[in-house]
Design an enzyme around this catalytic site. Structure first.
Site, PDB file in Angstrom:
ATOM      1  N   GLU A  44      -6.864   7.750  -7.952  1.00 32.05           N
ATOM      2  CA  GLU A  44      -6.910   7.296  -6.569  1.00 32.05           C
ATOM      3  C   GLU A  44      -7.516   8.419  -5.745  1.00 32.05           C
ATOM      4  OE1 GLU A  44      -6.326   4.247  -5.948  1.00 32.05           O
ATOM      5  OE2 GLU A  44      -5.458   3.827  -7.911  1.00 32.05           O
ATOM      6  N   ASP A  71      -2.282   1.326 -12.817  1.00 33.26           N
ATOM      7  CA  ASP A  71      -3.610   0.828 -13.175  1.00 33.26           C
ATOM      8  C   ASP A  71      -4.022   1.318 -14.560  1.00 33.26           C
ATOM      9  OD1 ASP A  71      -3.521  -0.251 -10.693  1.00 33.26           O
ATOM     10  OD2 ASP A  71      -5.359   0.668  -9.949  1.00 33.26           O
ATOM     11  N   HIS A  75      -3.371  -0.480  -7.488  1.00 33.84           N
ATOM     12  CA  HIS A  75      -4.043   0.673  -6.865  1.00 33.84           C
ATOM     13  C   HIS A  75      -3.165   1.919  -6.865  1.00 33.84           C
ATOM     14  CE1 HIS A  75      -7.593  -1.559  -5.693  1.00 33.84           C
ATOM     15  NE2 HIS A  75      -6.823  -2.508  -5.190  1.00 33.84           N
ATOM     16  N   ASP A 108      -6.960   6.717 -14.686  1.00 37.08           N
ATOM     17  CA  ASP A 108      -7.247   6.078 -13.405  1.00 37.08           C
ATOM     18  C   ASP A 108      -6.985   7.092 -12.294  1.00 37.08           C
ATOM     19  OD1 ASP A 108      -7.758   3.330 -11.959  1.00 37.08           O
ATOM     20  OD2 ASP A 108      -6.158   4.322 -10.856  1.00 37.08           O
TER      21      ASP A 108
END
Length: 601
Positions: free
Chosen positions: A34, A181, A176, A32
């Site tokens: 960001e 995540d 998030h 994951d």
């Protein structure tokens, strides 16, 4: 490369599971990311989280913040909790990527798993390109794709990670942050693999085939609609049995793009519904991407296709209006009327009513216009209630009171209106100066959230005003002929020059001249046969404004040359100073103010 496994012994009867790599033996790296919210090409990664699993067991975890090359926008900071301060001392992408790739072990056959995998993989590919590393091309499993096939609508309303996490009771709640995540996605993956096993899927090869072939039968049944469509660039229209246009799109290869609507690559539910209603696909072959983009806008404006989310009906946009009252004020309206000659000013169109409201709030914060909606006579009588709260705090001169009760006189109020009119048209100095003063005041009082709100309001106004001020000269010019060397995207027609004819902000014609030929005869023919465009009247719908914006974007590309310009003064010499009018921006306009506002942050 060896995977550390051996083949079956002699005389052993292979099972179906032995025909591929069993899922229980596969190593998955659940990833994951960001990001700053920008395009993948910017490689704006701010955090990487990954969990390596095999046979339901966690083998290791990887997590690090990443210092991006551009600041993290405020709304992304709120969403992820990752601030610019947190990443200021974090390692760069060039430092992080090698460690992540070594942990992932894609070269050793590990499988990349992500929720909405195209998003994460696009950023990882861009990161490899930016840092000069080859993309390892791992096998990819997308838990969104699996969930669409394995989770019924009565179980979950959507396939978002948070929704699936609640459905399957994951040990970690997604929030998030990359590692959290990724951990939640691991649990979702295991739950989905448990379900897919009941459908005879036991190997990686089975899993890939299951994901690739699970095409909605409604879409598969309509694949004949792509037969006979041209493998050429242009616009395509899906139409129903009655001839109503359902959807309009563009592509460099119409046949290939339309065919994709009937495969597993198309996963949007609304497109499945649209294809179910479609009976024909009508293509329009175009010479250039610009022509295709404009034709798409016009077809959407003409037909208002129900399945096009963007660029729909012009009446759905919002404009900010400076009214023609005796004591003008700002108002939100849905269309431009024929009162411009009477003194009305319009700013827009805004696709979001909230953005228009922010622009109005910025002007009210920097200019003491009245905000009440009551009708005030040209000579106020002063009757009625006293001054409102805005007047008491200096945000309004209270013209409603009349000069007899200490209200603002007509001359001084007209000066305020003139400042607002100037901000809309050409001079945002006052708005910038007062806005920055307010920002400094709030920051000095450590009221940072209010300062951020003030900045966002001013940014909303200046962004809209800058577009309007750049657009206006092009929309007012009778004729512009411009050209650039033909270097289109693959699939588009190549030649000597791509020539564009613009009249009053509208595309009147375009052509691509043959390579090596004199372009001037072709340009003259284009001018002679181009669409006749009447001067714009007040009340132009929003989509014509969008067309002007598209043309302006093309004109401002590197390499575009001005061939001729008719500014309405009787000449069309491209070398005349009037040619600059088509690209003029006011010296103290919104673009200048927006630049200085950003520089002050």
């Amino acid at each position: 490369m060896s995977t550390g496994t051996t083949g079956p012994p002699a005389g052993f009867q292979s099972s179906f599971e032995d025909l591929g790599q069993p899922l229980a033996d596969a190593t998955f790296v659940v990833v994951d990311l960001e990001t700053t919210g920008g395009a993948p090409a910017d490689a704006g990664i701010t955090e990487i989280g990954a969990v390596k699993v095999r046979g339901g067991q966690v083998l290791g975890e990887f997590q690090t913040l990443v210092r991006p090359s551009s600041p993290i926008p405020a709304f992304v900071q709120v969403l992820t909790g990752i601030t610019n301060g947190m990443v200021a001392t974090a390692p760069s992408l060039a430092q992080v990527l090698p460690a992540f790739l070594e942990f992932a072990g894609f070269e050793r056959g590990t499988v990349l798993v992500a929720h909405n995998a195209p998003y994460d993989t696009s950023f990882l590919k861009a990161a490899c390109q930016v840092t000069g590393r080859p993309w390892p091309k791992p096998r990819v499993v997308d838990t969104v794709v699996l969930a669409r096939q394995l989770v019924d609508r009565d179980e979950a309303p959507d396939r978002k990670l948070g929704t699936l996490a609640r459905l399957f009771g994951t040990a970690t709640t997604p929030d998030h942050r990359a590692l959290h995540d990724a951990r939640a996605t691991v649990d979702v993956l295991h739950a989905l693999l448990g379900r897919v096993g009941n459908r005879g899927v036991h190997s990686l090869e089975d899993l890939s085939a299951f994901a690739a072939t699970a095409v909605n039968p409604v879409r598969r049944a309509k694949k004949h609609l792509a037969v006979g469509l041209p493998s050429a660039p242009g616009v395509y229209q899906f139409r129903d049995a009655a001839g109503r246009v359902l959807y309009v799109g563009t592509s460099v290869d119409v046949h290939r793009r339309v065919s994709s609507y009937f495969t597993a690559s198309e996963t949007r539910p609304r497109m499945t519904e649209m294809v179910r209603l479609a009976s024909t696909v009508v293509p329009v072959v175009c010479q250039t991407p610009l022509e295709a983009r404009v034709r798409e806008l016009r077809l959407i404006a003409e037909h208002a296709p129900p399945y096009n989310r963007r660029s729909k009906a012009p009446e759905k946009v919002t404009w900010v209006k400076l009214t023609t009252d005796a004591w003008p004020r700002l108002s939100l309206v849905k269309q431009v009327r024929d009162d411009v000659a009477a003194g009305a000013e319009y700013l827009g169109p805004f696709r979001s009513t909230r953005t228009a409201e922010l622009a109005v709030e910025a002007l009210h914060e920097t200019h003491p216009l009245r905000q009440c909606t009551r009708r005030i006579p040209r000579t106020p009588t002063g009757e009625g209630p006293g001054a409102c709260v805005l007047a008491e705090i200096g945000r309004c001169g209270a013209p409603c009171l009349g000069t007899g009760r200490g209200g603002q006189d007509a001359e001084s109020y007209a000066a305020v209106v003139a400042e607002v009119r100037a901000a809309l048209r050409s001079d945002a100095t006052t708005a910038l100066t007062r806005g920055r003063e307010r920002l400094r005041e709030l920051a000095g009082q450590q009221r940072y959230e209010e300062a951020a709100t003030t900045r966002d309001r001013l940014e909303a106004f200046l962004t809209a005003a800058e577009r309007a001020q750049r657009r206006a000269p092009v929309a007012a010019t009778p004729e512009i002929v411009a050209a650039r060397r033909s270097e289109p995207a693959p699939g588009w027609r190549t030649g000597g020059w791509e020539v564009v004819l613009i009249r009053y902000g509208r595309l009147a014609g375009t052509c691509v001249t043959p390579a090596g030929s004199d372009p001037m005869p072709h340009i003259e023919a284009l001018r002679a046969t181009g669409e006749v465009v009447a001067p714009p009247a007040p009340g132009r719908p929003g989509l014509l404004v969008e067309e002007t914006d598209v043309l302006l974007g093309w004109l401002e590309q590197p390499g575009v040359r001005l061939v001729s310009l008719d500014d309405g003064r009787g000449d069309d010499d491209a070398g005349d100073a009037g040619a600059a009018v088509a690209w003029a921006s006011p010296v103290r306009g919104a673009g200048w103010a927006r630049h200085h506002l950003r520089g002050a942050q």
